[in-house]
Motif scaffolding. Structure first.
Motif, PDB file in Angstrom:
ATOM      1  N   GLY A  11       0.777  -1.152  -0.077  1.00  0.00           N
ATOM      2  CA  GLY A  11      -0.049  -0.028  -0.036  1.00  0.00           C
ATOM      3  C   GLY A  11       0.802   1.431  -0.019  1.00  0.00           C
ATOM      4  O   GLY A  11       0.604   2.145  -0.694  1.00  0.00           O
ATOM      5  N   ALA A  12       1.757   1.261   0.940  1.00  0.00           N
ATOM      6  CA  ALA A  12       2.796   2.474   0.774  1.00  0.00           C
ATOM      7  C   ALA A  12       3.595   2.495  -0.340  1.00  0.00           C
ATOM      8  O   ALA A  12       3.499   3.692  -0.833  1.00  0.00           O
ATOM      9  CB  ALA A  12       3.867   2.281   1.911  1.00  0.00           C
ATOM     10  N   ALA A  13       3.884   1.315  -1.353  1.00  0.00           N
ATOM     11  CA  ALA A  13       4.661   1.877  -2.610  1.00  0.00           C
ATOM     12  C   ALA A  13       3.585   2.003  -3.477  1.00  0.00           C
ATOM     13  O   ALA A  13       3.862   3.099  -4.342  1.00  0.00           O
ATOM     14  CB  ALA A  13       4.947   0.250  -2.953  1.00  0.00           C
ATOM     15  N   SER A  14       2.310   1.818  -3.263  1.00  0.00           N
ATOM     16  CA  SER A  14       1.070   2.282  -4.444  1.00  0.00           C
ATOM     17  C   SER A  14       1.191   3.841  -4.061  1.00  0.00           C
ATOM     18  O   SER A  14       0.914   4.584  -5.019  1.00  0.00           O
ATOM     19  CB  SER A  14       0.042   1.657  -4.195  1.00  0.00           C
ATOM     20  OG  SER A  14      -1.104   2.131  -4.857  1.00  0.00           O
ATOM     21  N   CYS A  15       1.000   4.272  -2.802  1.00  0.00           N
ATOM     22  CA  CYS A  15       0.880   5.639  -2.552  1.00  0.00           C
ATOM     23  C   CYS A  15       2.064   6.373  -2.942  1.00  0.00           C
ATOM     24  O   CYS A  15       1.815   7.434  -3.631  1.00  0.00           O
ATOM     25  CB  CYS A  15       0.668   5.751  -1.072  1.00  0.00           C
ATOM     26  SG  CYS A  15       0.212   7.300  -0.344  1.00  0.00           S
ATOM     27  N   ASP A  16       3.236   5.820  -2.733  1.00  0.00           N
ATOM     28  CA  ASP A  16       4.515   6.714  -3.401  1.00  0.00           C
ATOM     29  C   ASP A  16       4.477   6.562  -4.974  1.00  0.00           C
ATOM     30  O   ASP A  16       4.751   7.778  -5.224  1.00  0.00           O
ATOM     31  CB  ASP A  16       5.550   5.728  -2.911  1.00  0.00           C
ATOM     32  CG  ASP A  16       6.048   6.054  -1.442  1.00  0.00           C
ATOM     33  OD1 ASP A  16       5.295   6.848  -0.728  1.00  0.00           O
ATOM     34  OD2 ASP A  16       6.564   5.214  -0.962  1.00  0.00           O
ATOM     35  N   HIS A  17       3.981   5.640  -5.357  1.00  0.00           N
ATOM     36  CA  HIS A  17       3.864   5.609  -6.921  1.00  0.00           C
ATOM     37  C   HIS A  17       2.818   6.775  -7.381  1.00  0.00           C
ATOM     38  O   HIS A  17       3.047   7.532  -8.479  1.00  0.00           O
ATOM     39  CB  HIS A  17       3.410   4.332  -7.556  1.00  0.00           C
ATOM     40  CG  HIS A  17       3.532   4.274  -8.930  1.00  0.00           C
ATOM     41  ND1 HIS A  17       2.530   4.693  -9.774  1.00  0.00           N
ATOM     42  CD2 HIS A  17       4.446   3.816  -9.783  1.00  0.00           C
ATOM     43  CE1 HIS A  17       2.827   4.489 -11.049  1.00  0.00           C
ATOM     44  NE2 HIS A  17       4.029   4.180 -10.916  1.00  0.00           N
ATOM     45  N   ASP A  18       1.713   6.685  -6.882  1.00  0.00           N
ATOM     46  CA  ASP A  18       0.625   7.709  -7.140  1.00  0.00           C
ATOM     47  C   ASP A  18       1.159   9.193  -6.625  1.00  0.00           C
ATOM     48  O   ASP A  18       0.903  10.171  -7.642  1.00  0.00           O
ATOM     49  CB  ASP A  18      -0.499   7.566  -6.319  1.00  0.00           C
ATOM     50  CG  ASP A  18      -1.327   6.196  -6.755  1.00  0.00           C
ATOM     51  OD1 ASP A  18      -1.036   5.662  -7.780  1.00  0.00           O
ATOM     52  OD2 ASP A  18      -1.992   5.797  -5.904  1.00  0.00           O
ATOM     53  N   GLY A  19       1.914   9.290  -5.825  1.00  0.00           N
ATOM     54  CA  GLY A  19       2.593  10.730  -5.655  1.00  0.00           C
ATOM     55  C   GLY A  19       3.646  11.021  -6.266  1.00  0.00           C
ATOM     56  O   GLY A  19       3.359  12.316  -6.734  1.00  0.00           O
ATOM     57  N   ALA A  20       4.166  10.208  -6.948  1.00  0.00           N
ATOM     58  CA  ALA A  20       5.286  10.637  -7.803  1.00  0.00           C
ATOM     59  C   ALA A  20       4.845  10.801  -9.113  1.00  0.00           C
ATOM     60  O   ALA A  20       5.200  11.795  -9.938  1.00  0.00           O
ATOM     61  CB  ALA A  20       6.297   9.134  -7.994  1.00  0.00           C
ATOM     62  N   ALA A  21       3.637  10.243  -9.482  1.00  0.00           N
ATOM     63  CA  ALA A  21       2.934  10.439 -10.751  1.00  0.00           C
ATOM     64  C   ALA A  21       2.207  11.804 -10.643  1.00  0.00           C
ATOM     65  O   ALA A  21       2.299  12.763 -11.707  1.00  0.00           O
ATOM     66  CB  ALA A  21       2.103   9.329 -11.195  1.00  0.00           C
ATOM     67  N   ALA A  22       1.890  12.252  -9.597  1.00  0.00           N
ATOM     68  CA  ALA A  22       1.111  13.615  -9.325  1.00  0.00           C
ATOM     69  C   ALA A  22       2.086  14.791  -9.558  1.00  0.00           C
ATOM     70  O   ALA A  22       1.999  15.522 -10.089  1.00  0.00           O
ATOM     71  CB  ALA A  22       0.112  13.803  -7.901  1.00  0.00           C
ATOM     72  N   ALA A  23       3.446  14.294  -8.774  1.00  0.00           N
ATOM     73  CA  ALA A  23       4.445  15.548  -8.901  1.00  0.00           C
ATOM     74  C   ALA A  23       4.883  15.747 -10.150  1.00  0.00           C
ATOM     75  O   ALA A  23       5.104  16.622 -10.760  1.00  0.00           O
ATOM     76  CB  ALA A  23       5.495  14.870  -7.903  1.00  0.00           C
ATOM     77  N   LEU A  24       5.146  14.579 -11.143  1.00  0.00           N
ATOM     78  CA  LEU A  24       5.547  14.658 -12.403  1.00  0.00           C
ATOM     79  C   LEU A  24       4.464  15.432 -13.227  1.00  0.00           C
ATOM     80  O   LEU A  24       4.841  16.225 -14.172  1.00  0.00           O
ATOM     81  CB  LEU A  24       5.813  13.119 -13.099  1.00  0.00           C
ATOM     82  CG  LEU A  24       7.100  12.522 -12.839  1.00  0.00           C
ATOM     83  CD1 LEU A  24       7.225  11.226 -13.257  1.00  0.00           C
ATOM     84  CD2 LEU A  24       8.311  13.393 -13.038  1.00  0.00           C
TER      85      LEU A  24
END
Length: 90
Positions: A11-24
């Motif tokens: 779940g943390a990895a998924s959250c980090d991936h979503d956050g990175a995509a939003a930041a990009l």
């Protein structure tokens, strides 16, 4: 590792991936916003004028391209790379 802690890591990895995509996405939008913003600032400065401090800035510059309008146009040109990449992809 227990199953509960393992699922939390996913779940943390998924959250980090979503956050990175939003930041990009934000970075891409901001990179596209720079060139038109500087072009608009150059246009407004040329039409309206730089105000009382414009004389101070141009007096200190001995360059023939001194002033705020050329500076904004150069900044717009230097920040046009994301637009050129976008146009070349299409």
């Amino acid at each position: 590792m227990s199953e509960a802690s393992h699922s939390n890591l996913r779940g943390a990895a998924s959250c980090d991936h979503d956050g990175a995509a939003a930041a990009l996405a934000i970075v891409r939008w901001l990179s596209l916003a720079a060139a038109p913003t500087f072009a608009i600032m150059a246009l407004l400065t040329a039409v309206v004028g730089g105000g009382p401090l414009d004389g101070l800035c141009s007096a200190a510059s001995a360059s023939p391209v001194g002033g705020m309008v050329p500076m904004y146009l150069l900044m717009s040109a230097f920040h046009s790379a994301p637009w050129l990449k976008l146009i070349s992809r299409r």
